[in-house]
Motif scaffolding. Structure first.
Motif, PDB file in Angstrom:
ATOM      1  N   THR A  97       0.871  -1.181   0.000  1.00  0.00           N
ATOM      2  CA  THR A  97       0.000   0.000   0.000  1.00  0.00           C
ATOM      3  C   THR A  97       0.905   1.226   0.000  1.00  0.00           C
ATOM      4  O   THR A  97       2.029   1.184   0.540  1.00  0.00           O
ATOM      5  CB  THR A  97      -0.918   0.069   1.238  1.00  0.00           C
ATOM      6  OG1 THR A  97      -0.116   0.143   2.412  1.00  0.00           O
ATOM      7  CG2 THR A  97      -1.857  -1.120   1.321  1.00  0.00           C
ATOM      8  N   GLY A 115      -2.244  -1.070  -3.326  1.00  0.00           N
ATOM      9  CA  GLY A 115      -3.480  -0.493  -2.808  1.00  0.00           C
ATOM     10  C   GLY A 115      -3.286   0.959  -2.403  1.00  0.00           C
ATOM     11  O   GLY A 115      -2.325   1.284  -1.697  1.00  0.00           O
ATOM     12  N   CYS A 116      -4.167   1.816  -2.875  1.00  0.00           N
ATOM     13  CA  CYS A 116      -4.109   3.243  -2.524  1.00  0.00           C
ATOM     14  C   CYS A 116      -5.512   3.743  -2.249  1.00  0.00           C
ATOM     15  O   CYS A 116      -6.493   3.122  -2.638  1.00  0.00           O
ATOM     16  CB  CYS A 116      -3.519   4.063  -3.672  1.00  0.00           C
ATOM     17  SG  CYS A 116      -1.758   3.796  -3.893  1.00  0.00           S
ATOM     18  N   ARG A 117      -5.579   4.922  -1.618  1.00  0.00           N
ATOM     19  CA  ARG A 117      -6.895   5.522  -1.393  1.00  0.00           C
ATOM     20  C   ARG A 117      -7.486   6.038  -2.705  1.00  0.00           C
ATOM     21  O   ARG A 117      -8.658   5.838  -2.978  1.00  0.00           O
ATOM     22  CB  ARG A 117      -6.766   6.691  -0.426  1.00  0.00           C
ATOM     23  CG  ARG A 117      -6.307   6.284   0.947  1.00  0.00           C
ATOM     24  CD  ARG A 117      -6.224   7.497   1.827  1.00  0.00           C
ATOM     25  NE  ARG A 117      -5.745   7.139   3.151  1.00  0.00           N
ATOM     26  CZ  ARG A 117      -5.867   7.913   4.214  1.00  0.00           C
ATOM     27  NH1 ARG A 117      -6.451   9.094   4.115  1.00  0.00           N
ATOM     28  NH2 ARG A 117      -5.411   7.521   5.383  1.00  0.00           N
ATOM     29  N   THR A 133      -9.370   2.370  -2.752  1.00  0.00           N
ATOM     30  CA  THR A 133     -10.387   2.193  -1.709  1.00  0.00           C
ATOM     31  C   THR A 133     -11.379   3.349  -1.575  1.00  0.00           C
ATOM     32  O   THR A 133     -12.441   3.173  -0.999  1.00  0.00           O
ATOM     33  CB  THR A 133      -9.713   1.970  -0.337  1.00  0.00           C
ATOM     34  OG1 THR A 133      -8.679   2.939  -0.171  1.00  0.00           O
ATOM     35  CG2 THR A 133      -9.141   0.570  -0.222  1.00  0.00           C
ATOM     36  N   ARG A 134     -11.029   4.537  -2.062  1.00  0.00           N
ATOM     37  CA  ARG A 134     -11.901   5.672  -1.730  1.00  0.00           C
ATOM     38  C   ARG A 134     -12.492   6.401  -2.930  1.00  0.00           C
ATOM     39  O   ARG A 134     -13.038   7.488  -2.790  1.00  0.00           O
ATOM     40  CB  ARG A 134     -11.159   6.658  -0.830  1.00  0.00           C
ATOM     41  CG  ARG A 134     -10.681   5.974   0.449  1.00  0.00           C
ATOM     42  CD  ARG A 134     -10.434   6.914   1.579  1.00  0.00           C
ATOM     43  NE  ARG A 134      -9.848   6.176   2.710  1.00  0.00           N
ATOM     44  CZ  ARG A 134      -9.577   6.705   3.872  1.00  0.00           C
ATOM     45  NH1 ARG A 134      -9.798   7.985   4.090  1.00  0.00           N
ATOM     46  NH2 ARG A 134      -9.043   5.954   4.830  1.00  0.00           N
ATOM     47  N   ARG A 176      -9.751  -2.981  -0.117  1.00  0.00           N
ATOM     48  CA  ARG A 176      -8.496  -3.238   0.581  1.00  0.00           C
ATOM     49  C   ARG A 176      -7.925  -4.595   0.174  1.00  0.00           C
ATOM     50  O   ARG A 176      -8.685  -5.541  -0.080  1.00  0.00           O
ATOM     51  CB  ARG A 176      -8.743  -3.234   2.086  1.00  0.00           C
ATOM     52  CG  ARG A 176      -9.023  -1.870   2.644  1.00  0.00           C
ATOM     53  CD  ARG A 176      -9.202  -1.956   4.135  1.00  0.00           C
ATOM     54  NE  ARG A 176      -9.132  -0.639   4.745  1.00  0.00           N
ATOM     55  CZ  ARG A 176      -8.909  -0.417   6.038  1.00  0.00           C
ATOM     56  NH1 ARG A 176      -8.779  -1.444   6.861  1.00  0.00           N
ATOM     57  NH2 ARG A 176      -8.836   0.804   6.500  1.00  0.00           N
ATOM     58  N   ILE A 177      -6.609  -4.702   0.201  1.00  0.00           N
ATOM     59  CA  ILE A 177      -5.939  -5.950  -0.178  1.00  0.00           C
ATOM     60  C   ILE A 177      -6.429  -7.107   0.699  1.00  0.00           C
ATOM     61  O   ILE A 177      -6.682  -8.207   0.200  1.00  0.00           O
ATOM     62  CB  ILE A 177      -4.402  -5.783  -0.044  1.00  0.00           C
ATOM     63  CG1 ILE A 177      -3.919  -4.744  -1.069  1.00  0.00           C
ATOM     64  CG2 ILE A 177      -3.688  -7.112  -0.226  1.00  0.00           C
ATOM     65  CD1 ILE A 177      -2.438  -4.424  -0.973  1.00  0.00           C
ATOM     66  N   THR A 178      -6.566  -6.834   1.985  1.00  0.00           N
ATOM     67  CA  THR A 178      -7.021  -7.877   2.912  1.00  0.00           C
ATOM     68  C   THR A 178      -8.396  -8.418   2.485  1.00  0.00           C
ATOM     69  O   THR A 178      -8.621  -9.630   2.466  1.00  0.00           O
ATOM     70  CB  THR A 178      -7.119  -7.289   4.329  1.00  0.00           C
ATOM     71  OG1 THR A 178      -7.648  -5.961   4.228  1.00  0.00           O
ATOM     72  CG2 THR A 178      -5.783  -7.242   5.014  1.00  0.00           C
ATOM     73  N   SER A 218       1.231  -0.050   4.851  1.00  0.00           N
ATOM     74  CA  SER A 218       0.589   0.425   6.073  1.00  0.00           C
ATOM     75  C   SER A 218       0.714  -0.610   7.205  1.00  0.00           C
ATOM     76  O   SER A 218       0.488  -1.802   6.992  1.00  0.00           O
ATOM     77  CB  SER A 218      -0.883   0.727   5.759  1.00  0.00           C
ATOM     78  OG  SER A 218      -1.753   0.027   6.609  1.00  0.00           O
ATOM     79  N   ALA A 276      -1.158  -1.280   9.708  1.00  0.00           N
ATOM     80  CA  ALA A 276      -2.390  -2.025   9.976  1.00  0.00           C
ATOM     81  C   ALA A 276      -2.563  -3.130   8.938  1.00  0.00           C
ATOM     82  O   ALA A 276      -2.956  -4.261   9.268  1.00  0.00           O
ATOM     83  CB  ALA A 276      -3.580  -1.075   9.950  1.00  0.00           C
ATOM     84  N   MET A 277      -2.241  -2.838   7.687  1.00  0.00           N
ATOM     85  CA  MET A 277      -2.341  -3.844   6.630  1.00  0.00           C
ATOM     86  C   MET A 277      -1.368  -4.988   6.897  1.00  0.00           C
ATOM     87  O   MET A 277      -1.709  -6.164   6.768  1.00  0.00           O
ATOM     88  CB  MET A 277      -2.047  -3.169   5.280  1.00  0.00           C
ATOM     89  CG  MET A 277      -2.148  -4.026   4.053  1.00  0.00           C
ATOM     90  SD  MET A 277      -0.661  -4.945   3.605  1.00  0.00           S
ATOM     91  CE  MET A 277       0.485  -3.698   3.097  1.00  0.00           C
ATOM     92  N   GLU A 327      -2.720  -7.205   9.752  1.00  0.00           N
ATOM     93  CA  GLU A 327      -3.885  -8.014   9.358  1.00  0.00           C
ATOM     94  C   GLU A 327      -3.510  -9.111   8.372  1.00  0.00           C
ATOM     95  O   GLU A 327      -3.969 -10.251   8.481  1.00  0.00           O
ATOM     96  CB  GLU A 327      -4.970  -7.117   8.759  1.00  0.00           C
ATOM     97  CG  GLU A 327      -5.723  -6.368   9.837  1.00  0.00           C
ATOM     98  CD  GLU A 327      -6.866  -5.549   9.260  1.00  0.00           C
ATOM     99  OE1 GLU A 327      -7.515  -5.999   8.298  1.00  0.00           O
ATOM    100  OE2 GLU A 327      -7.097  -4.436   9.774  1.00  0.00           O
TER     101      GLU A 327
HETATM  102  P1  A2P Z   1      -8.690   2.608   3.319  1.00  0.00           P
HETATM  103  O1  A2P Z   1      -8.892   3.764   2.384  1.00  0.00           O
HETATM  104  O2  A2P Z   1      -9.874   1.702   3.394  1.00  0.00           O
HETATM  105  O3  A2P Z   1      -8.216   3.050   4.680  1.00  0.00           O
HETATM  106  P2  A2P Z   1      -2.980   4.918   3.973  1.00  0.00           P
HETATM  107  O4  A2P Z   1      -2.947   6.051   2.975  1.00  0.00           O
HETATM  108  O5  A2P Z   1      -3.844   5.177   5.163  1.00  0.00           O
HETATM  109  O6  A2P Z   1      -1.619   4.399   4.320  1.00  0.00           O
HETATM  110  O7  A2P Z   1      -3.697   3.730   3.199  1.00  0.00           O
HETATM  111  C1  A2P Z   1      -3.226   3.232   1.985  1.00  0.00           C
HETATM  112  C2  A2P Z   1      -4.142   2.141   1.532  1.00  0.00           C
HETATM  113  O8  A2P Z   1      -4.073   1.054   2.471  1.00  0.00           O
HETATM  114  C3  A2P Z   1      -5.588   2.593   1.495  1.00  0.00           C
HETATM  115  O9  A2P Z   1      -6.196   2.072   0.327  1.00  0.00           O
HETATM  116  C4  A2P Z   1      -6.167   1.987   2.757  1.00  0.00           C
HETATM  117  O10 A2P Z   1      -7.547   1.681   2.669  1.00  0.00           O
HETATM  118  C5  A2P Z   1      -5.389   0.707   2.853  1.00  0.00           C
HETATM  119  N1  A2P Z   1      -5.400   0.157   4.223  1.00  0.00           N
HETATM  120  C6  A2P Z   1      -5.353   0.839   5.391  1.00  0.00           C
HETATM  121  N2  A2P Z   1      -5.422   0.000   6.429  1.00  0.00           N
HETATM  122  C7  A2P Z   1      -5.521  -1.250   5.913  1.00  0.00           C
HETATM  123  C8  A2P Z   1      -5.633  -2.549   6.484  1.00  0.00           C
HETATM  124  N3  A2P Z   1      -5.653  -2.736   7.794  1.00  0.00           N
HETATM  125  N4  A2P Z   1      -5.711  -3.589   5.640  1.00  0.00           N
HETATM  126  C9  A2P Z   1      -5.704  -3.413   4.311  1.00  0.00           C
HETATM  127  N5  A2P Z   1      -5.596  -2.227   3.706  1.00  0.00           N
HETATM  128  C10 A2P Z   1      -5.510  -1.145   4.497  1.00  0.00           C
END
Ligand code: A2P
Length: 257
Positions: free
Chosen positions: A115, A143-145, A181-182, A190-192, A221, A223-224, A227
């Motif tokens: 991400t 993965g990006c917003r 994602t946004r 999200r990748i997860t 990220s 959190a990613m 998870e």
């Molecule tokens: P989301 O838009 O749903 O938060 P960030 O800019 O905050 O680092 O996020 C980059 C990308 O990683 C966004 O698409 C975000 O989705 C996604 N992301 C954030 N947290 C998680 C997570 N716990 N698992 C998977 N993808 C995540």
């Protein structure tokens, strides 16, 4: 001898309000493995101000390339985003990192899951011929917003596909899978979630994850990473490191930023 090389900036490109990339000269003695990171920064008030940056260039390239976020109040990136061609940056002489091929057991498919700027080490890895020798298929997920944040990765993949030496092999074996994602986009989520729902595998036309055949590298990220690690451990994937190769590896160097 100093632990830092002084390199000259050769180009800067601003991709969005929050993302930019830059290239710099490379000291001929600076060696690294594709996928590693090093300390990068500037002299501020006479002292080096450094952060860990993955290297986007491959280890056979003459120049160093980096991809960075811009944080308005960030001590380093607020300054680094203002660099111009010809400026001096500092580059640590001791690259390191977990995302290297030898930390993975042999397998058929390699998933590079990222991400944001976590994409960077995979730009280096996808330019490495060894990646294509070791795996039948490579899947680069980013993965990006927002769609605009994908631009650097998309350009890197297009450059690779057009490359005189690697292009044909990469076009045959590498699948680029951007997801947003946004806002609306052809791949969303999200990748997860794409993994848990099997959407990713259905889209790719491959079976769901299997520790017998699939290897993964994760960067992005925090959190990613947490998870995804839990998802993989629950499916009996083993995390690899420098002492013992495994089914997947995680870069944790950027988690504190
Ligand atoms: P989301 O838009 O749903 O938060 P960030 O800019 O905050 O680092 O996020 C980059 C990308 O990683 C966004 O698409 C975000 O989705 C996604 N992301 C954030 N947290 C998680 C997570 N716990 N698992 C998977 N993808 C995540």
């Amino acid at each position: 001898m100093s632990t830092l090389n002084q390199e000259r900036v050769t180009s800067i490109r601003h991709w969005t309000d929050t993302l930019f990339s830059f290239t710099a000269t490379r000291d001929p003695s600076f060696r690294f493995a594709n996928g590693q990171f090093t300390m990068v920064g500037l002299n501020v008030d006479g002292r080096p101000l450094l952060r860990a940056y993955s290297i986007a260039s491959a280890n056979y390239e003459d120049q160093l390339e980096f991809f960075s976020i811009k944080v308005a109040e960030g001590p380093l990136t607020s300054r680094l985003q203002c660099i111009r061609e010809g400026d001096i940056i500092l580059v640590g002489r001791k690259p390191t990192g977990t995302l290297i091929q030898d930390n993975l057991l042999p397998g058929r498919r390699l998933y590079l899951l990222s991400t944001g700027t976590g994409l960077t080490p995979f730009v280096s890895i996808m330019k490495d011929m060894e990646t294509y020798e070791r795996f039948e298929r490579i899947v680069l997920v980013h993965g990006c917003r927002e769609v605009a944040e994908l631009a650097y990765g998309e350009a890197a993949v297009n450059d690779l596909f057009a490359n005189e030496f690697l292009g044909e092999t990469a076009r045959e074996k590498l699948t680029y899978y951007p997801t947003v994602t946004r806002e609306p986009f052809r791949n969303r989520g999200r990748i997860t979630d794409l993994i848990m729902s099997n959407t990713l595998f259905d889209d790719l036309g491959v079976p769901p994850l299997d520790a017998a055949t699939d290897r993964l590298m994760l960067c992005g990220s925090p959190a990613m990473l947490t998870e995804l690690r839990d998802i993989l451990l629950a499916q009996h994937f083993v995390e690899g490191n420098h002492s013992e190769p495994g089914h997947f590896v995680i870069e944790r160097a950027f988690v504190e930023r």
